[in-house]
Design a protein around this motif. Structure first.
Motif, PDB file in Angstrom:
ATOM      1  N   CYS A  24      19.095 -19.949  -7.979  1.00 26.87           N
ATOM      2  CA  CYS A  24      19.973 -21.124  -7.986  1.00 26.87           C
ATOM      3  C   CYS A  24      21.438 -20.719  -7.916  1.00 26.87           C
ATOM      4  O   CYS A  24      22.240 -21.368  -7.229  1.00 26.87           O
ATOM      5  CB  CYS A  24      19.725 -21.972  -9.221  1.00 26.87           C
ATOM      6  N   ALA A  25      21.815 -19.667  -8.610  1.00 24.00           N
ATOM      7  CA  ALA A  25      23.209 -19.219  -8.588  1.00 24.00           C
ATOM      8  C   ALA A  25      23.599 -18.728  -7.201  1.00 24.00           C
ATOM      9  O   ALA A  25      24.704 -19.005  -6.728  1.00 24.00           O
ATOM     10  CB  ALA A  25      23.423 -18.122  -9.625  1.00 24.00           C
ATOM     11  N   VAL A  26      22.701 -18.032  -6.521  1.00 21.95           N
ATOM     12  CA  VAL A  26      22.994 -17.578  -5.159  1.00 21.95           C
ATOM     13  C   VAL A  26      23.136 -18.778  -4.225  1.00 21.95           C
ATOM     14  O   VAL A  26      24.060 -18.845  -3.416  1.00 21.95           O
ATOM     15  CB  VAL A  26      21.906 -16.598  -4.662  1.00 21.95           C
ATOM     16  N   ILE A  28      23.926 -21.904  -5.010  1.00 21.20           N
ATOM     17  CA  ILE A  28      25.161 -22.619  -5.338  1.00 21.20           C
ATOM     18  C   ILE A  28      26.370 -21.850  -4.803  1.00 21.20           C
ATOM     19  O   ILE A  28      27.312 -22.450  -4.270  1.00 21.20           O
ATOM     20  CB  ILE A  28      25.265 -22.853  -6.855  1.00 21.20           C
ATOM     21  N   GLY A  29      26.345 -20.532  -4.921  1.00 20.33           N
ATOM     22  CA  GLY A  29      27.445 -19.720  -4.397  1.00 20.33           C
ATOM     23  C   GLY A  29      27.597 -19.853  -2.894  1.00 20.33           C
ATOM     24  O   GLY A  29      28.714 -19.945  -2.375  1.00 20.33           O
ATOM     25  N   GLY A  52      30.590 -16.366  -1.307  1.00 18.47           N
ATOM     26  CA  GLY A  52      29.982 -17.212  -2.331  1.00 18.47           C
ATOM     27  C   GLY A  52      28.620 -16.696  -2.748  1.00 18.47           C
ATOM     28  O   GLY A  52      28.253 -16.750  -3.930  1.00 18.47           O
ATOM     29  N   GLY A  56      27.726 -15.660  -6.448  1.00 23.29           N
ATOM     30  CA  GLY A  56      26.582 -16.309  -7.077  1.00 23.29           C
ATOM     31  C   GLY A  56      25.561 -15.295  -7.559  1.00 23.29           C
ATOM     32  O   GLY A  56      24.977 -15.446  -8.636  1.00 23.29           O
ATOM     33  N   GLY A  60      24.695 -15.004 -11.361  1.00 28.43           N
ATOM     34  CA  GLY A  60      23.288 -15.250 -11.665  1.00 28.43           C
ATOM     35  C   GLY A  60      22.620 -14.059 -12.317  1.00 28.43           C
ATOM     36  O   GLY A  60      21.773 -14.218 -13.206  1.00 28.43           O
TER      37      GLY A  60
END
Length: 167
Positions: A24-26, A28-29, A52, A56, A60
């Motif tokens: 999810c962090a990747v 979102i980034g 990004g 991310g 993450g």
């Protein structure tokens, strides 16, 4: 090998949650990087997406490591018959990783159950304190200990070299 033992202690749900956090962090980034590139009229939006994605991945990874370490404290405290929620909250809320330091400094030894009476016995203890049954560790049963004498054990009195035996 130590990393494998660490992941075996961490509950499966926590490992899955950590993987989901990184993914999810990747994602979102990448989205934030591409949208920031379009808002600022930067020529290649893919470059913003790569930046990004890297940010991310970094954020993450740190968040997932934090969650994995808290999961380890929770599962390890359960193995050692300690209050799980208390130690997990202490590790999470005490700043500068001092909560983790407190946990590892004050944790109890791992406990097992006696096969005869079912009482709790510390892993290094040779006999059950309740019923006196000899406890066997996994290392002893697998033959990893070397014994001082490899001579065969004989029954009966030792043989005298010069004495005759009565008939």
């Amino acid at each position: 090998m130590r990393l494998h033992r660490f992941f075996n202690v961490v509950p499966r749900a926590v490992r899955i949650a950590a993987c989901a956090i990184v993914c999810c962090a990747v994602l979102i980034g990448v989205v934030v990087g591409i949208t920031q590139g379009r808002v600022q009229n930067a020529p290649p939006p893919a470059l913003g997406g790569l930046f990004g994605m890297g940010m991310g991945l970094l954020a993450g990874t740190f968040a997932a490591l934090w969650i994995l370490c808290l999961g380890y404290v929770y599962a390890d405290a359960r193995r050692r018959a300690m209050p799980t929620v208390l130690w997990t909250l202490l590790a999470a809320l005490v700043p500068n990783l001092l909560g983790f330091l407190f946990y590892f400094a004050l944790r109890k030894p791992i406990l097992s159950q006696c096969s005869r009476c079912g009482r709790v016995v510390e892993v290094g203890q040779r006999f059950c304190p309740s019923c006196g049954l000899e406890q066997f560790s996994s290392a002893e049963s697998s033959g990893q200990f070397a014994y001082a004498s490899t001579a065969p054990v004989t029954q009966g009195p030792p043989a005298d070299s010069g004495a005759e035996t009565p008939h």
